[in-house]
Design a protein around this motif. Structure first.
Motif, mmCIF file in Angstrom:
data_model
loop_
_atom_site.group_PDB
_atom_site.id
_atom_site.type_symbol
_atom_site.label_atom_id
_atom_site.label_comp_id
_atom_site.label_asym_id
_atom_site.label_seq_id
_atom_site.Cartn_x
_atom_site.Cartn_y
_atom_site.Cartn_z
ATOM 1 N N LEU A 1 25.719 -40.060 -18.566
ATOM 2 C CA LEU A 1 26.096 -39.232 -17.423
ATOM 3 C C LEU A 1 25.818 -37.755 -17.685
ATOM 4 O O LEU A 1 25.376 -37.031 -16.789
ATOM 5 N N GLY A 2 26.070 -37.327 -18.899
ATOM 6 C CA GLY A 2 25.786 -35.937 -19.260
ATOM 7 C C GLY A 2 24.302 -35.627 -19.170
ATOM 8 O O GLY A 2 23.906 -34.572 -18.664
ATOM 9 N N CYS A 3 23.480 -36.555 -19.616
ATOM 10 C CA CYS A 3 22.030 -36.364 -19.538
ATOM 11 C C CYS A 3 21.577 -36.285 -18.085
ATOM 12 O O CYS A 3 20.745 -35.439 -17.735
ATOM 13 N N GLU A 4 22.123 -37.138 -17.246
ATOM 14 C CA GLU A 4 21.766 -37.110 -15.828
ATOM 15 C C GLU A 4 22.189 -35.789 -15.185
ATOM 16 O O GLU A 4 21.440 -35.202 -14.403
ATOM 17 N N LEU A 5 23.366 -35.305 -15.523
ATOM 18 C CA LEU A 5 23.870 -34.049 -14.987
ATOM 19 C C LEU A 5 22.970 -32.887 -15.393
ATOM 20 O O LEU A 5 22.541 -32.092 -14.556
ATOM 21 N N VAL A 6 22.675 -32.788 -16.676
ATOM 22 C CA VAL A 6 21.849 -31.685 -17.168
ATOM 23 C C VAL A 6 20.435 -31.774 -16.600
ATOM 24 O O VAL A 6 19.864 -30.759 -16.187
ATOM 25 N N GLU B 1 14.579 -27.496 -11.575
ATOM 26 C CA GLU B 1 13.798 -26.440 -10.926
ATOM 27 C C GLU B 1 13.671 -25.171 -11.771
ATOM 28 O O GLU B 1 13.093 -24.189 -11.310
ATOM 29 N N LEU B 2 14.200 -25.182 -12.966
ATOM 30 C CA LEU B 2 14.180 -23.970 -13.790
ATOM 31 C C LEU B 2 12.851 -23.811 -14.531
ATOM 32 O O LEU B 2 12.215 -24.798 -14.890
ATOM 33 N N PRO B 3 12.445 -22.579 -14.782
ATOM 34 C CA PRO B 3 11.196 -22.328 -15.513
ATOM 35 C C PRO B 3 11.262 -22.811 -16.963
ATOM 36 O O PRO B 3 12.325 -22.809 -17.587
ATOM 37 N N ASP B 4 10.102 -23.193 -17.482
ATOM 38 C CA ASP B 4 10.010 -23.661 -18.867
ATOM 39 C C ASP B 4 10.581 -22.655 -19.858
ATOM 40 O O ASP B 4 11.250 -23.029 -20.818
ATOM 41 N N ALA B 5 10.300 -21.386 -19.638
ATOM 42 C CA ALA B 5 10.762 -20.350 -20.578
ATOM 43 C C ALA B 5 12.285 -20.356 -20.702
ATOM 44 O O ALA B 5 12.823 -20.177 -21.803
ATOM 45 N N ASP B 6 12.976 -20.579 -19.590
ATOM 46 C CA ASP B 6 14.442 -20.641 -19.639
ATOM 47 C C ASP B 6 14.913 -21.854 -20.434
ATOM 48 O O ASP B 6 15.864 -21.772 -21.218
ATOM 49 N N LEU B 7 14.238 -22.987 -20.236
ATOM 50 C CA LEU B 7 14.611 -24.196 -20.969
ATOM 51 C C LEU B 7 14.370 -24.022 -22.462
ATOM 52 O O LEU B 7 15.198 -24.415 -23.284
ATOM 53 N N GLU B 8 13.233 -23.436 -22.816
ATOM 54 C CA GLU B 8 12.915 -23.206 -24.230
ATOM 55 C C GLU B 8 13.937 -22.281 -24.874
ATOM 56 O O GLU B 8 14.391 -22.523 -26.000
ATOM 57 N N ALA B 9 14.310 -21.217 -24.180
ATOM 58 C CA ALA B 9 15.294 -20.279 -24.721
ATOM 59 C C ALA B 9 16.644 -20.968 -24.929
ATOM 60 O O ALA B 9 17.295 -20.777 -25.961
ATOM 61 N N ALA B 10 17.041 -21.789 -23.972
ATOM 62 C CA ALA B 10 18.314 -22.502 -24.089
ATOM 63 C C ALA B 10 18.276 -23.547 -25.193
ATOM 64 O O ALA B 10 19.278 -23.808 -25.849
ATOM 65 N N HIS C 1 22.587 -18.882 -25.739
ATOM 66 C CA HIS C 1 21.848 -18.406 -24.563
ATOM 67 C C HIS C 1 22.690 -18.723 -23.326
ATOM 68 O O HIS C 1 23.339 -19.773 -23.267
ATOM 69 N N PRO C 2 22.713 -17.823 -22.332
ATOM 70 C CA PRO C 2 23.558 -18.065 -21.150
ATOM 71 C C PRO C 2 23.312 -19.423 -20.472
ATOM 72 O O PRO C 2 24.277 -20.078 -20.057
ATOM 73 N N LEU C 3 22.076 -19.858 -20.373
ATOM 74 C CA LEU C 3 21.808 -21.159 -19.766
ATOM 75 C C LEU C 3 22.359 -22.290 -20.623
ATOM 76 O O LEU C 3 22.998 -23.211 -20.121
ATOM 77 N N ALA C 4 22.134 -22.214 -21.924
ATOM 78 C CA ALA C 4 22.649 -23.250 -22.830
ATOM 79 C C ALA C 4 24.167 -23.314 -22.751
ATOM 80 O O ALA C 4 24.755 -24.402 -22.663
ATOM 81 N N GLU D 1 12.811 -32.927 -21.028
ATOM 82 C CA GLU D 1 12.259 -32.269 -19.839
ATOM 83 C C GLU D 1 11.017 -31.452 -20.194
ATOM 84 O O GLU D 1 10.007 -31.500 -19.487
ATOM 85 N N LEU D 2 11.075 -30.708 -21.288
ATOM 86 C CA LEU D 2 9.911 -29.922 -21.699
ATOM 87 C C LEU D 2 8.744 -30.828 -22.074
ATOM 88 O O LEU D 2 7.595 -30.543 -21.734
ATOM 89 N N LEU D 3 9.016 -31.916 -22.747
ATOM 90 C CA LEU D 3 7.968 -32.867 -23.110
ATOM 91 C C LEU D 3 7.322 -33.456 -21.858
ATOM 92 O O LEU D 3 6.098 -33.538 -21.756
ATOM 93 N N LYS D 4 8.144 -33.825 -20.893
ATOM 94 C CA LYS D 4 7.640 -34.387 -19.636
ATOM 95 C C LYS D 4 6.769 -33.374 -18.903
ATOM 96 O O LYS D 4 5.692 -33.710 -18.415
ATOM 97 N N ARG D 5 7.211 -32.138 -18.859
ATOM 98 C CA ARG D 5 6.450 -31.102 -18.161
ATOM 99 C C ARG D 5 5.115 -30.802 -18.830
ATOM 100 O O ARG D 5 4.182 -30.379 -18.192
#
Length: 82
Positions: A16-21, A27-36, A42-45, A74-78
Motif C-alpha cells: 500500500l505504501g508503494c502504491e501511495l508513493v 507527475e514529478l520531474p526526474d530531478a526531484d525524484l533523484e534528489a529525494a 530532502h523536502p520531497l523525501a 519509477e526512475l528505472l521505468k522512466r
C-alpha cells in the motif's frame, strides 16, 4: 520471531505504501525524484515518508524503505529499464 500475521501486515503496508508513493510522484520531474532518493532530508523525501507513516502507521525506517523502493523503480521505468 515474527508471526505470520505480523509478516502479512508488513507486506500489506509495504504494498500500500508503494502504491501511495507511486501515485504521488507520477507527475514529478526526474530531478526531484533523484534528489529525494539521494537525501532522505530532502523536502520531497521527507513529505513522502510522512505521508507513508501517516497513512499506514509505519515507522521511519519502513517508510524510508518504501519511498526508496518506489523512487528507484519509477526512475528505472522512466529511463526505459524493466
Amino acid at each position: 520471531m515474527p508471526t505470520s500475521s505480523n509478516t502479512d501486515l508488513h507486506q500489506l503496508q509495504e504494498r500500500l505504501g508503494c502504491e501511495l508513493v507511486a501515485e504521488m510522484v507520477r507527475e514529478l520531474p526526474d530531478a526531484d525524484l533523484e534528489a529525494a532518493l539521494l537525501d532522505e532530508k530532502h523536502p520531497l523525501a521527507a513529505a513522502l515518508q510522512r505521508a507513508v507513516r501517516a497513512a499506514l502507521d509505519t515507522g521511519q525506517v519502513q517508510a524510508r524503505q518504501i519511498v526508496v523502493t518506489v523512487l528507484e523503480a519509477e526512475l528505472l521505468k522512466r529511463r526505459g529499464g524493466t
